[in-house]
Design an enzyme around this catalytic site. Structure first.
Site, PDB file in Angstrom:
ATOM      1  N   HIS A  79       0.750  -1.411  -0.081  1.00 31.13           N
ATOM      2  CA  HIS A  79      -0.118  -0.141  -0.052  1.00 31.13           C
ATOM      3  C   HIS A  79       0.703   1.270  -0.025  1.00 31.13           C
ATOM      4  O   HIS A  79       0.486   2.350  -0.562  1.00 31.13           O
ATOM      5  CB  HIS A  79      -0.945   0.131   1.233  1.00 31.13           C
ATOM      6  CG  HIS A  79      -1.974  -0.980   1.174  1.00 31.13           C
ATOM      7  ND1 HIS A  79      -2.901  -1.500   2.277  1.00 31.13           N
ATOM      8  CD2 HIS A  79      -2.063  -2.177   0.278  1.00 31.13           C
ATOM      9  CE1 HIS A  79      -3.474  -2.595   1.922  1.00 31.13           C
ATOM     10  NE2 HIS A  79      -3.167  -2.830   0.718  1.00 31.13           N
ATOM     11  N   HIS A 120      -9.148  -2.008  -5.081  1.00 28.27           N
ATOM     12  CA  HIS A 120      -8.137  -2.293  -4.272  1.00 28.27           C
ATOM     13  C   HIS A 120      -7.172  -3.279  -4.972  1.00 28.27           C
ATOM     14  O   HIS A 120      -5.993  -3.282  -4.749  1.00 28.27           O
ATOM     15  CB  HIS A 120      -8.582  -3.058  -3.032  1.00 28.27           C
ATOM     16  CG  HIS A 120      -7.443  -3.356  -2.005  1.00 28.27           C
ATOM     17  ND1 HIS A 120      -7.008  -2.161  -1.583  1.00 28.27           N
ATOM     18  CD2 HIS A 120      -6.577  -4.194  -1.773  1.00 28.27           C
ATOM     19  CE1 HIS A 120      -5.806  -2.437  -0.656  1.00 28.27           C
ATOM     20  NE2 HIS A 120      -5.673  -3.809  -0.923  1.00 28.27           N
ATOM     21  N   ASP A 170      -3.158  -2.675  -5.156  1.00 34.46           N
ATOM     22  CA  ASP A 170      -2.176  -3.605  -4.946  1.00 34.46           C
ATOM     23  C   ASP A 170      -1.195  -3.866  -6.121  1.00 34.46           C
ATOM     24  O   ASP A 170       0.176  -3.964  -5.976  1.00 34.46           O
ATOM     25  CB  ASP A 170      -2.632  -5.007  -4.584  1.00 34.46           C
ATOM     26  CG  ASP A 170      -3.099  -4.970  -3.221  1.00 34.46           C
ATOM     27  OD1 ASP A 170      -2.841  -4.190  -2.320  1.00 34.46           O
ATOM     28  OD2 ASP A 170      -3.880  -6.143  -2.945  1.00 34.46           O
ATOM     29  N   HIS A 202      -0.613 -10.851  -5.663  1.00 38.56           N
ATOM     30  CA  HIS A 202       0.687 -10.482  -5.367  1.00 38.56           C
ATOM     31  C   HIS A 202       1.937 -11.440  -5.863  1.00 38.56           C
ATOM     32  O   HIS A 202       2.717 -10.906  -6.654  1.00 38.56           O
ATOM     33  CB  HIS A 202       1.098 -10.381  -3.760  1.00 38.56           C
ATOM     34  CG  HIS A 202       0.052  -9.419  -3.048  1.00 38.56           C
ATOM     35  ND1 HIS A 202       0.168  -8.148  -3.437  1.00 38.56           N
ATOM     36  CD2 HIS A 202      -0.774  -9.546  -1.931  1.00 38.56           C
ATOM     37  CE1 HIS A 202      -0.570  -7.436  -2.413  1.00 38.56           C
ATOM     38  NE2 HIS A 202      -1.180  -8.441  -1.792  1.00 38.56           N
TER      39      HIS A 202
END
Length: 276
Positions: A80, A238, A242, A265
């Site tokens: 973040h 979001h 990311d 991720h």
């Protein structure tokens, strides 16, 4: 009249934030300092531990971006903060963390954006170094498909699918500018479903998870947060947040068009590794 060309950008003065890590449950503080040559990151609890910023410094982790230094030291949940730096165009800053994890704050990148603006963003001399996508780079991992293509600007097209009535199929696309990032992406909070939270906690993660640090989607088809969602499509926004942070592990802004179907991720990092 042509718009001004992008320049290197730093901060004018130091600024600090503190809070609890969502996975470790440990309280830590982060100080952003001007004067760095590029992006520098260090843990300063005890003996100083520096982390090189490159795709290979980030290790696969399903729930966060984890940095591993040359000595084996780790620093988790940097995505973040890195997203805010990337989205706001900051290219030069020293990050010092006095703990094992960057605090989750409200679960979004907005507190970092506010901190950067409070510190003051200042242009720096010297050429701006970027990672430009030179040719189409694909990545396939089961149901996940990601690819990057050459473009003159940084843009993201993202789609997600979740088996929850308040999420389902969502998509977002747009060119990433500081103005758009601040308004449309930075406020979007991290999220998790009730079943996923249980599994994460059983695995030793999410020790510091609270409704003040993210969105919890309940099994009954509702959201647990009293204030509801900030955007109807907050989850996909979001995921864009990311990805912007994960791609900044290049250590420099990226320039290209990124199409991300069910990103995460680990997949984001794998795509970046192929790019460099």
């Amino acid at each position: 009249m042509k718009p001004a060309a992008p320049t290197r950008l730093g901060i004018a003065k130091p600024i600090s934030l503190e809070g609890v890590g969502v996975h470790t449950g440990v309280r830590s503080g982060v100080t952003l300092l001007p004067g760095s040559n590029g992006i520098s990151v260090a843990r300063v609890d005890g003996r100083r531990k520096n982390f090189a910023i490159s795709p290979t410094t980030a290790r696969p982790s399903p729930l966060c971006t984890l940095l591993v230094g040359s000595t084996g030291a780790t620093l988790s949940t940097v995505e973040h903060l890195f997203s805010a730096l990337h989205g706001m165009g900051v290219t030069d800053v020293m990050v010092e963390v006095d703990g094992p994890e960057v605090p989750i704050l409200d679960g979004s990148a907005l507190p970092w954006v506010t901190a950067l603006e409070t510190a003051g963003l200042t242009p720096l001399p010297g050429p701006l170094d970027t990672l430009k996508v030179a040719s189409t780079v694909p990545l396939a991992d089961g149901a996940r498909t990601l690819f990057a293509t050459p473009a003159g600007l940084f843009s993201v097209r993202c789609t997600i699918d979740f088996d929850h009535p308040m999420i389902g199929h969502q998509s977002w696309s747009g060119t990433i500018t500081p103005e758009r990032y601040k308004k449309e992406i930075a406020p979007a909070r991290t999220f998790i479903t009730e079943d996923e939270l249980k599994l994460a906690q059983e695995a030793g993660f999410a020790k510091g998870a609270t409704l003040e640090g993210g969105v919890l989607f309940l099994n009954d088809g509702t959201v647990a947060n009293p204030g509801g969602l900030r955007f109807e499509d907050e989850p996909v926004r979001h995921k864009v947040l990311d990805a912007i942070g994960d791609l900044f592990m290049a250590g420099k802004p990226v320039v290209g068009a990124f199409t991300l179907n069910r990103p995460g991720h680990t997949a984001n990092n794998a795509l970046l590794r192929k790019l460099v």
